[in-house]
Design an enzyme around this catalytic site. Structure first.
Site, PDB file in Angstrom:
ATOM      1  N   HIS A 197      -5.753   1.949  -4.128  1.00 49.90           N
ATOM      2  CA  HIS A 197      -4.818   1.509  -3.265  1.00 49.90           C
ATOM      3  C   HIS A 197      -4.521  -0.128  -3.628  1.00 49.90           C
ATOM      4  CE1 HIS A 197      -7.862  -1.118  -0.651  1.00 49.90           C
ATOM      5  NE2 HIS A 197      -8.375  -0.914  -1.485  1.00 49.90           N
ATOM      6  N   CYS A 237       0.762  -1.248  -0.204  1.00 52.43           N
ATOM      7  CA  CYS A 237       0.051  -0.117   0.044  1.00 52.43           C
ATOM      8  C   CYS A 237       0.873   1.162   0.037  1.00 52.43           C
ATOM      9  CB  CYS A 237      -1.019  -0.038   1.206  1.00 52.43           C
ATOM     10  SG  CYS A 237      -0.144  -0.013   2.819  1.00 52.43           S
ATOM     11  N   HIS A 270      -2.556   1.244   6.907  1.00 52.29           N
ATOM     12  CA  HIS A 270      -2.687   1.206   5.511  1.00 52.29           C
ATOM     13  C   HIS A 270      -2.885   2.542   4.943  1.00 52.29           C
ATOM     14  CE1 HIS A 270      -4.100  -0.864   1.914  1.00 52.29           C
ATOM     15  NE2 HIS A 270      -5.263  -0.298   1.885  1.00 52.29           N
TER      16      HIS A 270
END
Length: 345
Positions: free
Chosen positions: A319, A259, A307
């Site tokens: 993402h 990510c 994240h």
């Protein structure tokens, strides 16, 4: 007497036959564990991947620091080599000056002019003598400074090496944890039937859809929607071009990403260097109220900032979700939002 023995033997035989005829005692079989619901399995898998994501951030941070430490160790090593060569050169020059003075009976060439009877030669020699003395002092001073620098470089190199080893140890520990968590999650998924895995994916999508609908329904985007900056547009263009590429923990492209690897590379392509991990992006980049969010900003997720996704407008992010998934577009509110940061503020 014989009769008593016969009776006793008969009783013993009857007892033995009774025992043999009786059913053997067996411990009660424990009741089977209740089968978990698919929702419970999904929650466990999600938790394992979340833990793997946290460990991935720790791995990435240790890797980045180890890379910097390694470069610093190389720089210091070169400085030590250069410093030693400089010291050797200065020592040679100092030795040459000392030998010349010895050949002249301990009197420098400049001092010989001082002893001359000619006044003009005397004054000229006196000036040269002062220059020679200053040159000698400068030579000794430089030699001392270089030696001090060399000692400092050596001490710094030792410190950086210790840090490098510590970060490599942290990397190895984080790597083991990542692999353990991912393996556990994959094992749970592999135990499901094909139909159950399809239902699991639908449950995941339904949960994300519910969260996104609730987030949009809160009116959070009524004031948001500012235009992306020129750099932001370049970052979005790069990030969206990666859609479809697989998530791989620790990856920074070009074939796969995690990510924060995706967001770092995207902003790097736009000419803006940002930290490697989502936690460092959250800690170091300027924070923005979510109602002031604009395309190109980074949304940080979960309480541990494990994240990150890039906001691309219209309530969506691009993402790299997790192992087993590809870079994709998703609802910005489909996960628990911690906050928003702006790399080009």
């Amino acid at each position: 007497m014989n009769r008593r023995r016969c009776v006793s033997a008969a009783i013993t035989l009857v007892c033995a036959l009774t025992v043999l005829a009786s059913p053997a005692y067996a411990a009660p079989t424990p009741p089977p564990e209740p089968r978990r619901t698919l929702e419970e399995v999904r929650a466990e898998i999600d938790g394992l991947y979340r833990q793997a994501a946290s460990a991935t951030d720790a791995y990435n941070l240790a890797e980045e620091r180890a890379r910097k430490q390694s470069a610093e160790v190389v720089r210091l090593a070169q400085a030590i080599v250069d410093g030693q060569a400089r010291i050797d050169d200065l020592k040679k020059r100092a030795g040459a000056a000392a030998r010349a003075q010895y050949r002249n009976g301990g009197i420098p060439d400049e001092a010989r002019f001082v002893l001359a009877n000619d006044p003009r030669r005397f004054l000229d020699g006196a000036g040269r003598l002062q220059q020679g003395q200053k040159a000698t002092q400068d030579l000794l001073g430089e030699l001392s400074r270089v030696q001090t620098d060399l000692e400092s470089y050596t001490a710094d190199a030792g410190t950086e090496w210790t840090r490098l080893e510590a970060h490599r140890t942290q990397q190895a520990k984080a790597k083991k944890e990542i692999e353990t968590k991912i393996a556990a999650a994959e094992k749970l998924e592999s135990q499901l039937e094909a139909e159950e895995r399809e239902r699991l994916l639908r449950l995941e999508q339904q949960e994300q859809s519910r969260a996104q609908t609730a987030w949009l329904g809160s009116g959070v985007l009524k004031e948001a929607g500012g235009s992306a900056s020129a750099q932001g547009r370049k970052a979005i263009e790069f990030a969206t071009a990666q859609i479809g590429k697989p998530y791989v923990w620790g990856a920074e492209g070009p074939g796969s990403y995690d990510c924060s690897g995706l967001t770092q590379r995207a902003w790097g392509a736009a000419g803006k260097a940002i930290p490697r991990t989502s936690q460092e992006q959250w800690r170091l980049l300027p924070r923005i109220d979510i109602r002031d969010m604009r395309a190109g900003d980074l949304i940080i997720y979960h309480a541990d900032a494990s994240h990150v996704g890039m906001y691309v407008g219209d309530g969506m992010i691009v993402h790299a979700p997790r192992p087993g998934r590809n870079v994709t577009l998703a609802g910005a509110g489909s996960m628990r939002i911690l906050g928003v940061v702006r790399p080009d503020k």
